[in-house]
Design a protein around this motif. Sequence first.
Motif, PDB file in Angstrom:
ATOM      1  N   ASP A  30       0.928   7.400   5.658  1.00 36.97           N
ATOM      2  CA  ASP A  30      -0.532   7.508   5.602  1.00 36.97           C
ATOM      3  C   ASP A  30      -0.966   8.951   5.369  1.00 36.97           C
ATOM      4  O   ASP A  30      -1.893   9.222   4.597  1.00 36.97           O
ATOM      5  CB  ASP A  30      -1.151   6.980   6.891  1.00 36.97           C
ATOM      6  CG  ASP A  30      -1.068   5.466   7.026  1.00 36.97           C
ATOM      7  OD1 ASP A  30      -0.798   4.786   6.011  1.00 36.97           O
ATOM      8  OD2 ASP A  30      -1.262   4.956   8.151  1.00 36.97           O
ATOM      9  N   ALA A  31      -0.294   9.881   6.022  1.00 39.69           N
ATOM     10  CA  ALA A  31      -0.625  11.307   5.850  1.00 39.69           C
ATOM     11  C   ALA A  31      -0.243  11.787   4.457  1.00 39.69           C
ATOM     12  O   ALA A  31      -0.968  12.578   3.839  1.00 39.69           O
ATOM     13  CB  ALA A  31       0.073  12.137   6.918  1.00 39.69           C
ATOM     14  N   MET A  32       0.908  11.338   3.952  1.00 39.77           N
ATOM     15  CA  MET A  32       1.311  11.686   2.586  1.00 39.77           C
ATOM     16  C   MET A  32       0.275  11.182   1.580  1.00 39.77           C
ATOM     17  O   MET A  32      -0.085  11.897   0.628  1.00 39.77           O
ATOM     18  CB  MET A  32       2.678  11.080   2.273  1.00 39.77           C
ATOM     19  CG  MET A  32       3.826  11.662   3.072  1.00 39.77           C
ATOM     20  SD  MET A  32       5.321  10.628   2.982  1.00 39.77           S
ATOM     21  CE  MET A  32       5.889  10.980   1.308  1.00 39.77           C
ATOM     22  N   ARG A  33      -0.205   9.976   1.785  1.00 40.12           N
ATOM     23  CA  ARG A  33      -1.203   9.411   0.880  1.00 40.12           C
ATOM     24  C   ARG A  33      -2.521  10.181   0.981  1.00 40.12           C
ATOM     25  O   ARG A  33      -3.171  10.446  -0.035  1.00 40.12           O
ATOM     26  CB  ARG A  33      -1.411   7.922   1.202  1.00 40.12           C
ATOM     27  CG  ARG A  33      -0.194   7.055   0.886  1.00 40.12           C
ATOM     28  CD  ARG A  33      -0.408   5.601   1.306  1.00 40.12           C
ATOM     29  NE  ARG A  33      -1.465   4.959   0.535  1.00 40.12           N
ATOM     30  CZ  ARG A  33      -1.286   4.387  -0.645  1.00 40.12           C
ATOM     31  NH1 ARG A  33      -0.081   4.362  -1.195  1.00 40.12           N
ATOM     32  NH2 ARG A  33      -2.296   3.825  -1.276  1.00 40.12           N
TER      33      ARG A  33
ATOM     34  N   ASP B  72       0.270   6.022  -5.976  1.00 41.73           N
ATOM     35  CA  ASP B  72      -0.190   4.930  -5.112  1.00 41.73           C
ATOM     36  C   ASP B  72       0.899   3.869  -4.962  1.00 41.73           C
ATOM     37  O   ASP B  72       1.119   3.317  -3.872  1.00 41.73           O
ATOM     38  CB  ASP B  72      -1.456   4.316  -5.711  1.00 41.73           C
ATOM     39  CG  ASP B  72      -2.071   3.255  -4.816  1.00 41.73           C
ATOM     40  OD1 ASP B  72      -2.080   3.439  -3.590  1.00 41.73           O
ATOM     41  OD2 ASP B  72      -2.531   2.231  -5.347  1.00 41.73           O
ATOM     42  N   ALA B  73       1.612   3.596  -6.051  1.00 44.16           N
ATOM     43  CA  ALA B  73       2.678   2.595  -6.011  1.00 44.16           C
ATOM     44  C   ALA B  73       3.936   3.118  -5.328  1.00 44.16           C
ATOM     45  O   ALA B  73       4.698   2.334  -4.752  1.00 44.16           O
ATOM     46  CB  ALA B  73       3.014   2.151  -7.436  1.00 44.16           C
ATOM     47  N   TYR B  74       4.153   4.439  -5.390  1.00 41.79           N
ATOM     48  CA  TYR B  74       5.383   5.020  -4.838  1.00 41.79           C
ATOM     49  C   TYR B  74       5.282   5.287  -3.342  1.00 41.79           C
ATOM     50  O   TYR B  74       6.260   5.109  -2.598  1.00 41.79           O
ATOM     51  CB  TYR B  74       5.702   6.318  -5.575  1.00 41.79           C
ATOM     52  CG  TYR B  74       7.002   6.957  -5.137  1.00 41.79           C
ATOM     53  CD1 TYR B  74       8.226   6.355  -5.408  1.00 41.79           C
ATOM     54  CD2 TYR B  74       7.008   8.176  -4.457  1.00 41.79           C
ATOM     55  CE1 TYR B  74       9.426   6.930  -5.020  1.00 41.79           C
ATOM     56  CE2 TYR B  74       8.201   8.771  -4.057  1.00 41.79           C
ATOM     57  CZ  TYR B  74       9.410   8.141  -4.341  1.00 41.79           C
ATOM     58  OH  TYR B  74      10.587   8.724  -3.948  1.00 41.79           O
ATOM     59  N   LEU B  75       4.111   5.711  -2.880  1.00 38.23           N
ATOM     60  CA  LEU B  75       3.961   6.117  -1.483  1.00 38.23           C
ATOM     61  C   LEU B  75       3.659   4.899  -0.601  1.00 38.23           C
ATOM     62  O   LEU B  75       2.592   4.774   0.011  1.00 38.23           O
ATOM     63  CB  LEU B  75       2.853   7.166  -1.351  1.00 38.23           C
ATOM     64  CG  LEU B  75       3.109   8.474  -2.103  1.00 38.23           C
ATOM     65  CD1 LEU B  75       1.914   9.411  -1.985  1.00 38.23           C
ATOM     66  CD2 LEU B  75       4.385   9.160  -1.614  1.00 38.23           C
ATOM     67  N   VAL B  76       4.641   4.015  -0.517  1.00 35.48           N
ATOM     68  CA  VAL B  76       4.533   2.789   0.282  1.00 35.48           C
ATOM     69  C   VAL B  76       5.855   2.591   1.018  1.00 35.48           C
ATOM     70  O   VAL B  76       6.903   3.095   0.593  1.00 35.48           O
ATOM     71  CB  VAL B  76       4.210   1.563  -0.595  1.00 35.48           C
ATOM     72  CG1 VAL B  76       2.835   1.693  -1.248  1.00 35.48           C
ATOM     73  CG2 VAL B  76       5.280   1.367  -1.669  1.00 35.48           C
TER      74      VAL B  76
END
Length: 300
Positions: free
Chosen positions: A40-43, A20-24
Amino acid sequence: MYDFSADIADCAQAVEAALDAYLVPDRLSGPGPAAIRIIDAMRHGSLKGGKRLRPLLVRQAAAVFGVAPGQALTAGLAVEAIHCYSLIHDDLPAMDDDDLRRGRPTVHKAFDEATAILAGDALLTHAFALLADPACHPDPSVRIGLVTELALGSGVGGMVGGQMRDIEGEAGGFSGNDIAIMQAMKTGALIRASVRMGALLGKADPEALAALTLYAEAAGRAFQLADDILDVVATPEAMGKATGKDAAMGKQTRVSQLGLDGARAELDATIAEAIAALTPFGPPAEALRATARFFATRQS
């Protein structure tokens, strides 16, 4: 006393928080600004689901050599990024054509096919950036070893090659030991890489690495056997995805070859083989033993 339920829950929570912290955008941008739709798709394809078994194996194998869970987290994230990318691509219409994953619409359904392809590509790419980061391990030689191990486990001689063999087998049928080879690559190779990466984090000697590799290969076979059995006996609600697809497609598996009872007997023997490989490590390997047993009893 070791508590597997607490260990797997703690690992899943740690991986979820770290992903959650990395995929930004701030973490993934450079040299240009990250495309928000892809993030958004990766998350969507990575968060809120999954047991995080591969990161668990990384940290359990590392723990055999005294490596703390937090020190194994970044390598575990890299493995999980590869796993999530593979699921996104496997679900595509050109592959398994699935609409449901972890109880939610697959990425190509929630977004579109092109975005799903790119999201998978991005997870694959950033997995290796995670391993190259000094935060993964202070020793550059260890980081290079981790990169090599993950590339081998996920590449043409591993997961990707196994998927290709699966497609070829669906078209032309399997003979002899083809199914075992395909499954050892498609499913087992990333499990093997996870365990070996944990050992590399702990700077295992060649003898210890060889023993853990035997464990990992047996555990990978057990995981796939359990998956084939669950495809027959589990409900879609329990699995969070469609079940019964193998039989509906006439796909050959060990269950179709051996029957349900035969597959269960082979699963028990394979778990015993995995546990026996851990004999040299004694109590420090209890977590790995528990995970092997979990593979045999999981319900989803």
